[in-house]
Design a protein around this motif. Structure first.
Motif, PDB file in Angstrom:
ATOM      1  N   PRO A 164       0.547  -0.779   0.050  1.00  0.00           N
ATOM      2  CA  PRO A 164       0.017   0.403  -0.352  1.00  0.00           C
ATOM      3  C   PRO A 164       0.960   1.249   0.373  1.00  0.00           C
ATOM      4  O   PRO A 164       1.895   1.333   0.022  1.00  0.00           O
ATOM      5  CB  PRO A 164      -0.635  -0.295   1.709  1.00  0.00           C
ATOM      6  N   ILE A 165      -0.155   2.193  -0.204  1.00  0.00           N
ATOM      7  CA  ILE A 165       0.846   3.845  -0.204  1.00  0.00           C
ATOM      8  C   ILE A 165       1.659   3.455   1.670  1.00  0.00           C
ATOM      9  O   ILE A 165       1.027   3.620   2.241  1.00  0.00           O
ATOM     10  CB  ILE A 165      -0.171   4.847   0.042  1.00  0.00           C
ATOM     11  N   GLU A 166       3.329   3.569   2.325  1.00  0.00           N
ATOM     12  CA  GLU A 166       3.256   4.128   2.883  1.00  0.00           C
ATOM     13  C   GLU A 166       3.442   5.213   3.623  1.00  0.00           C
ATOM     14  O   GLU A 166       3.068   6.165   4.337  1.00  0.00           O
ATOM     15  CB  GLU A 166       5.145   3.081   2.763  1.00  0.00           C
ATOM     16  N   TYR A 167       4.328   6.014   2.763  1.00  0.00           N
ATOM     17  CA  TYR A 167       4.838   7.577   3.191  1.00  0.00           C
ATOM     18  C   TYR A 167       3.857   8.262   2.172  1.00  0.00           C
ATOM     19  O   TYR A 167       3.880   8.191   0.959  1.00  0.00           O
ATOM     20  CB  TYR A 167       6.318   8.341   2.862  1.00  0.00           C
ATOM     21  N   TYR A 168       3.423   9.576   2.750  1.00  0.00           N
ATOM     22  CA  TYR A 168       2.541  10.151   1.992  1.00  0.00           C
ATOM     23  C   TYR A 168       3.737  12.237   1.759  1.00  0.00           C
ATOM     24  O   TYR A 168       4.273  12.455   2.575  1.00  0.00           O
ATOM     25  CB  TYR A 168       1.044  10.985   2.950  1.00  0.00           C
ATOM     26  N   HIS A 169       3.419  12.075   0.432  1.00  0.00           N
ATOM     27  CA  HIS A 169       4.060  13.395  -0.170  1.00  0.00           C
ATOM     28  C   HIS A 169       3.092  14.604  -0.250  1.00  0.00           C
ATOM     29  O   HIS A 169       2.322  14.024  -0.546  1.00  0.00           O
ATOM     30  CB  HIS A 169       4.735  12.728  -1.454  1.00  0.00           C
ATOM     31  N   THR A 170       3.238  15.135  -0.041  1.00  0.00           N
ATOM     32  CA  THR A 170       2.404  16.510  -0.285  1.00  0.00           C
ATOM     33  C   THR A 170       3.397  17.236  -1.340  1.00  0.00           C
ATOM     34  O   THR A 170       4.186  16.871  -1.543  1.00  0.00           O
ATOM     35  CB  THR A 170       2.268  17.784   0.943  1.00  0.00           C
ATOM     36  N   HIS A 171       2.035  18.136  -2.481  1.00  0.00           N
ATOM     37  CA  HIS A 171       2.889  18.962  -3.628  1.00  0.00           C
ATOM     38  C   HIS A 171       3.996  19.940  -2.750  1.00  0.00           C
ATOM     39  O   HIS A 171       3.103  20.640  -1.913  1.00  0.00           O
ATOM     40  CB  HIS A 171       1.465  19.190  -4.032  1.00  0.00           C
ATOM     41  N   LYS A 172       5.001  20.054  -3.769  1.00  0.00           N
ATOM     42  CA  LYS A 172       6.388  20.971  -3.217  1.00  0.00           C
ATOM     43  C   LYS A 172       6.403  22.035  -4.387  1.00  0.00           C
ATOM     44  O   LYS A 172       5.349  22.231  -4.772  1.00  0.00           O
ATOM     45  CB  LYS A 172       7.589  20.417  -2.095  1.00  0.00           C
ATOM     46  N   MET A 173       7.118  21.679  -5.265  1.00  0.00           N
ATOM     47  CA  MET A 173       8.297  22.473  -6.389  1.00  0.00           C
ATOM     48  C   MET A 173       6.800  21.202  -7.477  1.00  0.00           C
ATOM     49  O   MET A 173       7.083  21.725  -8.630  1.00  0.00           O
ATOM     50  CB  MET A 173       9.868  21.910  -6.670  1.00  0.00           C
ATOM     51  N   SER A 174       6.916  20.023  -7.011  1.00  0.00           N
ATOM     52  CA  SER A 174       6.478  19.012  -7.905  1.00  0.00           C
ATOM     53  C   SER A 174       5.593  18.867  -7.853  1.00  0.00           C
ATOM     54  O   SER A 174       4.221  19.491  -6.656  1.00  0.00           O
ATOM     55  CB  SER A 174       7.316  17.879  -8.189  1.00  0.00           C
ATOM     56  N   VAL A 175       4.382  18.387  -8.882  1.00  0.00           N
ATOM     57  CA  VAL A 175       2.785  17.410  -8.418  1.00  0.00           C
ATOM     58  C   VAL A 175       3.369  16.320  -8.207  1.00  0.00           C
ATOM     59  O   VAL A 175       3.512  15.554  -9.201  1.00  0.00           O
ATOM     60  CB  VAL A 175       2.303  17.638  -9.324  1.00  0.00           C
TER      61      VAL A 175
END
Length: 377
Positions: A164-175
């Motif tokens: 499953p998804i483990e680390y959640y990433h938020t939008h920074k410079m990238s989408v």
């Protein structure tokens, strides 16, 4: 009662910085701490306990999957304290659970100790970057750090496919768009078939687990995307062999050519308990230079290790050399270096020679000390 119980157990995992929590009938809850198992001082779990603990955290859809398939995997957030990846399975007719703590804080490439060239490779517009190693060797953490680095430094469209998804990433410079197998898309193969229509720059494939996924990842890397993927292999030579051998014989010539063009690096890692406390990662690292690309194309994979040894200026190193360095520096025990080595027989010989040398030095020191005492008395 079960909810309070599971909360208390999860708090213990976070507070003690454990990596996993094991819940099995006939044993007290057990945590994995610095690579070893430690039993918690609570009651021995009964069948009703593990069922109640499972129900407290498992979504309805996954409970249905346990009934039908005998097991399920999912991830969930425990407030702001952390995320857990959960594996629920049946054994001897009872429910067992293993919960892996996914830290909320993403580590930097420096904190993980990755070679400096990894930053330059993350800037590449295309290519296949493989992170390999056995289960629990920190592959997910390494990949999350690289994705986070790209996210903070460059304007890219990043798509991850995870199970499953483990680390959640938020939008920074990238989408960043993260797709979970089983929730957002039925399979890795299906996700990769559709991904090229989504205007991606960077694609992360949680696991190259079958031929279809491997083919799609190599093709995506060839067609102008930076692709990250994982394999459960040890060592760079073994990884290249495993990829080629996954294809039917009549396609192996073609995949060798494709890999020689698409592959940019292989990072193979092992996680070792430190002598003092905590854990340290040992790495094997290969950057695909023109010489290495030729070896892959010409089916001379057996010569990759000697090319890695001569590629130190690119940050390349063999896993066994790094393990030896960690042992020599006193960071890990001799048994650990031997157990994790690719050539464990050779490592055993080196350790034995080293220990004999140390003993001789000790004897010399003792002899000198005795001489000094005799002279002064």
């Amino acid at each position: 009662m079960a909810t309070i119980h599971i909360d208390r157990l999860l708090e213990t995992v976070i507070k003690r910085n454990a990596s996993d929590l094991h819940l099995s009938v006939g044993r007290s809850p057990t945590i994995r701490l610095d690579g070893g198992l430690k039993t918690l001082q609570t009651k021995v779990l009964e069948p009703d306990d593990t069922v109640a603990l499972m129900k407290a955290i498992t979504p309805e859809r996954n409970q249905q999957e346990i009934q039908e398939e005998g097991g399920t995997d999912f991830g969930f957030a425990f407030g702001d304290a952390g995320r857990f990846r959960v594996s629920v399975f049946r054994q001897k007719g009872n429910i067992s659970l293993v919960l892996r703590l996914i830290p909320t804080k993403l580590m930097s490439l420096e904190e993980i100790g990755l070679p400096k060239i990894c930053k330059a490779l993350c800037r590449r517009p295309r290519g296949l970057f493989l992170v390999t190693g056995p289960t629990g060797s920190g592959k997910t953490t390494t990949l999350a750090a690289m994705i986070n680095y790209i996210n903070e430094k460059f304007d890219r469209h990043i798509i991850t496919v995870e199970d499953p998804i483990e680390y959640y990433h938020t939008h920074k410079m990238s989408v960043v768009n993260q797709r979970e197998v089983g929730t957002d898309v039925p399979s890795f193969g299906e996700a990769l078939r559709r991904v090229l229509r989504m205007d991606p720059d960077v694609i992360l494939v949680g696991e190259l687990r079958d031929l279809e996924t491997m083919e799609a990842a190599v093709t995506a890397a060839e067609t102008g995307h930076l692709v990250f993927g994982t394999l459960h292999t040890t060592g760079c030579q073994g990884t290249v062999n495993r990829l080629i051998d996954a294809f039917p014989t009549h396609q192996q010539e073609q995949i060798r050519v494709q890999l020689s063009i698409a592959l940019i690096a292989v990072l193979s890692q092992a996680l070792c308990p430190r002598v003092d406390k905590g854990r340290v990662a040992a790495y094997e690292f290969m950057v695909v230079t023109a010489a290495i690309a030729n070896l892959i194309r010409e089916n001379k994979v057996y010569r990759l290790n000697s090319s890695i040894q001569t590629g130190k200026k690119f940050g390349m190193q063999l896993l066994d050399d790094h393990l030896w360095q960690l042992f020599s520096d006193g960071a890990i025990a001799a048994e650990e270096a031997i157990d994790k080595a690719i050539n464990s027989g050779e490592m055993q010989d080196k350790v034995d020679r080293h220990q004999r040398h140390e003993q001789l030095l000790d004897q010399d020191v003792k002899g000198d000390e005795e001489d000094r005492i005799l002279r002064t008395s």
